[in-house]
Design an enzyme around this catalytic site. Structure first.
Site, PDB file in Angstrom:
ATOM      1  N   SER A 770       0.820  -1.218   0.000  1.00 37.46           N
ATOM      2  CA  SER A 770       0.000   0.000   0.000  1.00 37.46           C
ATOM      3  C   SER A 770       0.850   1.262   0.000  1.00 37.46           C
ATOM      4  O   SER A 770       0.336   2.331   0.299  1.00 37.46           O
ATOM      5  CB  SER A 770      -0.928   0.001   1.224  1.00 37.46           C
ATOM      6  N   LYS A 813      -6.273   2.719   8.850  1.00 39.69           N
ATOM      7  CA  LYS A 813      -5.352   3.738   8.344  1.00 39.69           C
ATOM      8  C   LYS A 813      -5.953   5.135   8.513  1.00 39.69           C
ATOM      9  O   LYS A 813      -5.248   6.076   8.912  1.00 39.69           O
ATOM     10  CB  LYS A 813      -5.033   3.471   6.877  1.00 39.69           C
TER      11      LYS A 813
END
Length: 887
Positions: A770, A813
């Site tokens: 990511s 996140k």
């Protein structure tokens, strides 16, 4: 008995009395038998130990002494030893060495040896005695014998009816064989006398006395040496005779005896003999101590046995039961009251029958007793708890946990299914023997401190059941789950069975904590053992290795917890239903602290609720400035710090209540541990904030890029990056260089330069798919000189075409960005459905930008530059805002 082995005159005195000579031969033969003499009658000339005794009642023809053997001087003194010729008949000895000045009985059986003895008895009676190198050789030749031997005089001879002879020889002097001159009918050789060298002095006397003293101690310790040998050794003055006596009678092997014979110096002989006697004495004394200890223990055990038998007899007369019988009776009653299944009851009665027959001193007694005590202590048929009440369960969950609505709903669904199955299956079977409900195992996954374990405790409280917690962290031995086999003292059942015994019920709420931290090594794989425990199709007949009986686990409500799913084996994960518990927002932490943590810590510090005033502003800053975690464990510690300091102040005399405001937090907690410095860190091109997920929740990662002139164009990566992040960095650099024109960059910007990408906190390993968009943004920022916005964090993977690919963990996140004060999150458009899980109270403060192409990321993340207008293109992304924000 006098010393017949060394004094020739004493030997001839013995010859006068035939009875005394016979007893002497018997003693010598017994010594040789104990010392391992050869017993094969087909041997050439051997030790006479084959004969157990010499019968003196034998008829005259069987024991005839030759007339020549009884010759004497007229005055009764022994005849003088004839001179030793240069040529002698040689007798090979098997497993035997004859020393000078020592007497030895020998058995003669082979034809050539019988011929030799007959010939020498007609002459001077002198014969050479030489040991064979290999005692297994039937008829030793010149090459099979040693070169050093002894010349001996045949002092006595006995003929036996089977044609063999028994002779008694007296060693005279040491000889050396120079050359064999005859092999038929028997061996003859040229020899020369080789007497040992002797010395006088204090040291020789000390060596001799030490050898005699050691030998006397050995004689006292062993039974096969007569006591007369001790007296004989003490009366000898000649060191050479001492060596001969001890070497002949002690238990020496052939090699050591031959080595002593071949030594030229009597002093060297004594030194070697002292070494051997010292070692032999240590072995004998140690054996004596061991034997004494064994006899003492045996005597003690026998006494205890007799006393116990007497005690049993007395108790039987008095009508009283012994302790052992009382134990058996108690176990029999407990077995009957345990309501075991048929198989377990049969095994328990069988083991009880064995126990009743064993003495209490037997090691197996304690093993069987421990096993039976476990059987009767297990809850074979004990059930606890109340009927499942869904409204009550919801009320308990709401009391114990703030928010977590989705998790609570799934738990209530789980309980509702169990309730309906129990009711309807019970009604179909008339209410008797309803089959167990086999629901999937719940597995709570989330960062530490989010309430996974406390959820299990709340479920147990709602159901009225016992709560059992088993920590699996660090377990590497399969026996910890299945138990040890009952093959040795100290074996134990597995932790599952032990936990159920402590719980006292067959249907507790059983929490398997930290299931993702189970290890594996040469002792087995505990996670594989958990498959049987957690599989609803198998655990109704779970077999523990120690128990070795089926135990029904189907009514146990298993709940597992984990921080991360990756380490859990797929087969084990397949048996569980995963319920994600994400981290908390700032507002959620504030409510949790106010409703749960603060009252708990006030009570722990001994404070009354009115003695501490902690306003919402101060509590908010405790959450914001002193904790940066997904859970609330550190928040609980900070509140505990405040409560303890308040308690200290009150104890010192300060009048309550004490008010803690935001301005006073530094006095109670010190400097903020994690100050808001994100804006200060992104202060130049090449620095970008990215997002990642760890087992402890979401994290904000700063990615830094730099380049420098270099002869070799290379990419340097630091910060303990995993393989996936390394590949993302390589793909990012390749995309930027291949699309430099489209991005408005100088195509040669990276020529002749090395590019360095660094992720700080290098002591922490980092990996995951990511970070691609973050690294591309950092490289473009570095190459274009445009700074990244300090309020933006991003996540997403890229392809070489510039596409932004979906990722996982968006909720965690985004929460990490919210905790760090970042207001904008750039994320892949494919992850838009994940925003539904984001807390509503945090959505009002956040700005989400879904993107599909990397140029949308650059347009949103980098400050505008006149040089880039019209090159990167307009920002076509559509911000996603919550309804609460009015968008």
């Amino acid at each position: 008995m006098r010393d017949f082995l060394t004094y020739e005159d004493a030997m001839h005195d013995a010859y006068d009395d035939r009875l005394l000579f016979t007893a002497y031969l018997a003693t010598i033969m017994r010594l040789q038998q104990e010392n391992g003499g050869v017993t094969d009658e087909d041997t050439d000339v051997t030790d006479e130990s084959d004969e157990p005794t010499i019968e003196i009642e034998l008829e005259e023809p069987l024991m005839a002494f030759d007339d020549a053997e009884e010759e004497r001087e007229d005055d009764g003194k022994p005849a003088e030893t004839p001179p030793i010729p240069d040529v002698l008949p040689i007798v090979p000895l098997r497993g035997l060495v004859v020393f000078p000045l020592a007497g030895m009985p020998l058995a003669v059986g082979q034809e050539r040896s019988l011929k030799l003895i007959d010939d020498v008895m007609r002459g001077d009676r002198l014969v050479g005695l030489v040991a064979q190198k290999d005692p297994d050789v039937e008829q030793g030749g010149p090459d099979d014998t040693y070169r050093i031997g002894t010349v001996a005089r045949v002092a006595q001879l006995i003929r036996l009816p089977d044609g063999t002879m028994r002779i008694f020889v007296q060693g005279l002097e040491r000889i050396a064989v120079d050359e064999y001159i005859q092999e038929k009918p028997y061996l003859k050789a040229k020899i020369h006398v080789a007497p040992e060298t002797t010395e006088d002095g204090v040291e020789m006397e000390a060596l001799k006395r030490n050898a005699v003293a050691l030998f006397q101690r050995i004689v006292n310790l062993v039974q096969y040496l007569p006591d007369e040998l001790s007296m004989a050794a003490m009366n000898i003055d000649d060191p050479r005779q001492v060596v001969s006596l001890i070497a002949t009678t002690a238990r020496l092997d052939l090699a050591l005896r031959q080595e002593l014979l071949e030594e030229d110096s009597v002093r060297a002989k004594l030194e070697k003999l002292n070494q051997f006697l010292t070692h032999e004495l240590e072995v004998l004394e140690l054996g004596k101590r061991i034997q004494s200890q064994a006899e003492e223990e045996m005597g003690k055990a026998q006494r205890e046995y007799f006393l116990r038998e007497q005690l049993k007899a007395i108790q039987r007369e008095l009508g009283e039961a012994s302790d052992e019988q009382a134990t058996v009776n108690e176990l029999r009653e407990r077995i009957q009251a345990a309501h075991m299944p048929d198989e377990a009851l049969k095994e328990a009665n069988r083991e009880l029958s064995r126990l009743d027959k064993l003495p209490a001193a037997s090691p197996e007694y304690s093993v069987i007793r421990t096993y039976l005590e476990l059987l009767v202590a297990l809850p074979w048929n004990v059930l606890t708890g109340e009927a499942i009440d869904i409204p009550k369960a919801r009320r308990v969950l709401d009391e114990d946990h703030y928010d977590l609505d989705r998790v609570k709903d799934r738990i209530l669904e789980y309980l509702a299914v169990r309730k309906l199955k129990e009711q309807r299956q019970g009604s179909e079977t008339g209410g008797d023997g309803a089959p167990p409900s086999r629901e999937p195992i719940l597995c709570f996954v989330g960062p530490p401190g989010v309430g996974k374990t406390s959820l299990g405790q709340s479920i147990a409280r709602a159901l009225g059941r016992s709560f059992v917690r088993l920590s699996l962290g660090g377990i590497r031995d399969e026996a910890e789950i299945r138990g040890h086999r009952r093959t040795y003292i100290g074996a134990l059942p597995g932790r599952v069975i032990q936990s159920l015994r402590r719980a006292g019920t067959r249907n507790p709420v059983f929490m398997l904590d930290e299931v993702d931290k189970v290890g594996a090594d040469w002792r087995g794989d505990p996670s594989s053992a958990l498959l049987e425990v957690l599989d609803p199709e198998q655990n109704h007949s779970f077999r523990d290795n120690y128990l070795d009986l089926p135990f029904d686990l189907s009514q146990v409500m298993f709940i597992a917890t984990a921080n991360s799913l990756e380490p859990i084996p797929p087969a084990l994960l397949d048996r569980m239903e995963v319920i994600q518990i994400p981290g908390y927002t700032e507002e959620q932490k504030l409510h949790i602290a106010r409703r749960y943590l603060l009252p708990k810590e006030l009570a722990a510090a001994g404070l009354q609720p009115a003695e501490l005033v902690l306003d919402d502003e101060a509590l908010t800053h405790v959450v914001r400035d002193y904790t940066r975690e997904a859970g609330v464990r550190n928040l609980e510690r900070r509140i505990a710090d405040i409560c303890r300091k308040v308690a200290k102040s009150i104890a010192e005399g300060t009048e309550p209540p004490l008010t803690v405001t935001r301005d006073k937090l530094r006095d109670y907690l010190g400097r903020p541990l994690t100050p808001d410095e994100m804006l200060e860190r992104i202060d130049r091109p090449g620095i970008v904030a990215g997002l990642s997920v760890t087992p402890y929740g979401g994290e904000v990662l700063i990615v830094e890029a730099a380049m420098m002139a270099s002869h070799d164009e290379k990419l340097v990566l630091t910060g303990q990056l995993g393989e996936v992040m390394r590949e993302s960095a390589q793909a990012a650099l390749t995309y930027v260089r291949s699309n430099a024109d489209a991005l408005g960059l100088d195509p040669l910007i990276f020529s002749g330069k090395s590019v360095h990408i660094h992720v700080p906190a290098g002591g922490i390993p980092k990996d995951g798919p990511s970070a691609g968009v973050t690294m591309v943004t950092a490289l473009v920022s570095l190459a274009s000189g445009r700074k990244a916005r300090s309020d933006i964090a991003m996540t997403g993977e890229i392809s070489l075409r510039g596409r932004v690919l979906p990722i996982g963990g968006l909720r965690d996140k985004a929460l990490a960005a919210h905790r760090m004060g970042l207001t904008t999150v750039i994320f892949p458009k494919g992850n838009e459905p994940d925003l539904d899980e984001f807390p509503k109270e945090a959505r009002a403060d956040m700005h989400f930008i879904p993107v599909e192409d990397i140029r949308q990321v650059l347009a949103a993340a980098l400050d505008p530059s006149p040089d880039m207008n019209g090159v990167i293109g307009p920002d076509n992304s559509e911000p996603v805002r919550s309804a609460a924000a009015g968008e």
